[in-house]
Structure formats: C-alpha cells, structure tokens
Scaffold this active site. Structure first.
Site, short mmCIF file in Angstrom:
data_model
loop_
_atom_site.label_atom_id
_atom_site.label_comp_id
_atom_site.label_asym_id
_atom_site.label_seq_id
_atom_site.Cartn_x
_atom_site.Cartn_y
_atom_site.Cartn_z
N HIS A 47 0.89 -1.18 -0.08
CA HIS A 47 -0.02 -0.09 -0.13
C HIS A 47 0.92 1.08 0.04
O HIS A 47 1.47 1.39 1.02
CB HIS A 47 -0.80 0.13 1.23
CG HIS A 47 -1.80 0.94 1.26
ND1 HIS A 47 -3.25 1.43 0.38
CD2 HIS A 47 -1.56 2.50 1.82
CE1 HIS A 47 -3.54 2.58 0.72
NE2 HIS A 47 -2.66 3.05 1.58
N GLY A 95 -7.13 13.92 -10.73
CA GLY A 95 -8.41 12.95 -10.84
C GLY A 95 -8.28 11.70 -9.99
O GLY A 95 -8.99 10.76 -10.24
N HIS A 100 -4.73 4.46 -3.65
CA HIS A 100 -3.39 3.13 -3.61
C HIS A 100 -2.76 3.39 -4.86
O HIS A 100 -3.56 3.21 -5.90
CB HIS A 100 -4.26 2.00 -3.31
CG HIS A 100 -3.34 0.73 -3.20
ND1 HIS A 100 -3.53 -0.21 -2.20
CD2 HIS A 100 -2.68 0.27 -4.23
CE1 HIS A 100 -2.41 -1.24 -2.41
NE2 HIS A 100 -2.13 -0.95 -3.78
N HIS A 102 -1.77 3.17 -8.30
CA HIS A 102 -1.94 2.41 -9.44
C HIS A 102 -1.72 3.13 -10.97
O HIS A 102 -2.05 4.27 -10.98
CB HIS A 102 -3.47 1.94 -9.73
CG HIS A 102 -4.38 3.02 -9.44
ND1 HIS A 102 -4.72 3.86 -8.37
CD2 HIS A 102 -5.21 3.62 -10.36
CE1 HIS A 102 -5.55 4.51 -8.37
NE2 HIS A 102 -5.93 4.64 -9.69
N HIS A 104 -2.92 3.09 -14.97
CA HIS A 104 -3.94 2.67 -15.74
C HIS A 104 -3.47 2.29 -17.10
O HIS A 104 -2.79 3.33 -17.64
CB HIS A 104 -4.97 3.99 -16.07
CG HIS A 104 -5.58 4.58 -14.86
ND1 HIS A 104 -7.23 4.30 -14.83
CD2 HIS A 104 -5.42 5.24 -14.05
CE1 HIS A 104 -7.59 4.92 -13.55
NE2 HIS A 104 -6.54 5.64 -13.15
P1 5GP Z 1 -8.13 6.89 -10.08
O1 5GP Z 1 -9.47 7.79 -10.38
O2 5GP Z 1 -7.64 6.81 -8.63
O3 5GP Z 1 -6.81 7.26 -10.71
O4 5GP Z 1 -8.45 5.61 -10.64
C1 5GP Z 1 -9.24 4.69 -9.97
C2 5GP Z 1 -10.09 3.74 -10.81
O5 5GP Z 1 -10.36 2.50 -9.84
C3 5GP Z 1 -11.24 4.22 -11.81
O6 5GP Z 1 -10.84 4.00 -13.00
C4 5GP Z 1 -12.49 3.38 -11.17
O7 5GP Z 1 -13.49 3.07 -12.32
C5 5GP Z 1 -11.77 1.96 -10.56
N1 5GP Z 1 -12.49 1.52 -9.65
C6 5GP Z 1 -13.03 2.26 -8.52
N2 5GP Z 1 -13.77 1.08 -7.78
C7 5GP Z 1 -13.34 -0.24 -8.29
C8 5GP Z 1 -13.48 -1.46 -8.01
O8 5GP Z 1 -14.33 -1.79 -6.88
N3 5GP Z 1 -13.29 -2.40 -8.99
C9 5GP Z 1 -12.35 -2.22 -9.96
N4 5GP Z 1 -11.89 -3.28 -10.78
N5 5GP Z 1 -11.96 -0.65 -10.17
C10 5GP Z 1 -12.46 0.17 -9.39
ZN ZN Z 2 -4.01 -0.08 -0.51
#
Ligand code: 5GP
Ligand code: ZN
Length: 116
Positions: A47, A95, A100, A102, A104
């Site tokens: 994490h 955004g 945590h 990650h 894309h």
């Molecule tokens: P961020 O906006 O933080 O860069 O991306 C978070 C991503 O996590 C978003 O694209 C959102 O659709 C995805 N996400 C949110 N909740 C879940 C979930 O429960 N499962 C999966 N597989 N993706 C999720």
């Molecule tokens: Zn985490």
C-alpha cells in the site's frame, strides 16, 4: 488497525473479480468502469497512497516493475504497432479517486492530447 483500502482488498483476493496478472509484488485487474476497450489497472500489492509516496531511490525497482508489467500486458493485448496510453492520476487535482498507487493501461481507441 490499518485503514480499509479497496485496492489492498482486491490485491489480496478478498474482493473483486479475477486477476489478469499476479507476481510477488504486483497485480493487474480490469477497471470496473472502463473508459476504453481495454482498461487495466496495474497495482503494487504494497500500500502506497500516491506515486509521491514511492519516488525515492529505494522504490525504483517497484516503479520499474509496475511500468514493465504494464508494457507486457499492453504487448500481449495489442496488435502490432497499436498504441496505448499509460496514466497515473496523482492527487485530487489530477483526478485520483482511489488512494492506493495504480497505473491505468488504456488501449483500443485513439487518445487525444492534451488530456482533459
Ligand atoms: P483513479 O481515479 O484513482 O486514478 O482511478 C481509480 C480507478 O479505479 C477508476 O478508474 C475506477 O473506475 C476504478 N475502480 C473503482 N472502484 C473499483 C472496484 O471496486 N473495482 C475495480 N476493478 N475498479 C474500481
Ligand atoms: Zn491499499
């Protein structure tokens, strides 16, 4: 007790669907709200809230591995010479919604530049 974290729970198998990739440090799984035909999240098991948490020299192997895994998954899923976009949303202004770290991995359509 440690704070609850969605991606920690997915990475440990407690929640979520099938993993598309797993090694000792990293997992990958499909985004639940895909914004492209292929939308995969590449996530360290450890994490870290943001990229800024892991931007010192000791973290270079993990950060390198994250990118290498994203590249490998892109190569496996793409026809020759097709492009992909690799994105890290870092902080609320960019955004980020899940705190945590990650990556894309997006592919299967054209991506405009600059991004929105
Ligand atoms: P961020 O906006 O933080 O860069 O991306 C978070 C991503 O996590 C978003 O694209 C959102 O659709 C995805 N996400 C949110 N909740 C879940 C979930 O429960 N499962 C999966 N597989 N993706 C999720
Ligand atoms: Zn985490």
């Amino acid at each position: 007790m440690a704070e609850a974290c969605l991606f920690c729970d997915i990475a440990s198998g407690k929640l979520g669907g099938p993993l598309l990739y797993e090694d000792d440090q990293i997992v990958a799984f499909a985004d639940i709200r895909p914004i492209a035909p292929t939308h995969i999240l590449v996530v360290p098991k450890e994490h870290h809230k943001t990229l800024l948490d892991v931007s010192s020299e000791k973290d270079e192997p993990l950060l390198g591995r994250l990118l290498a895994v994203a590249g490998k998954l892109a190569r496996e899923g793409l026809p020759n010479e097709a492009g992909c976009r690799i994105v890290i949303n870092n902080g609320s202004a960019a955004g980020q919604t899940v705190y945590h770290l990650h990556i894309h991995l997006l592919s299967g359509r054209h991506f405009a530049w600059p991004p929105g």
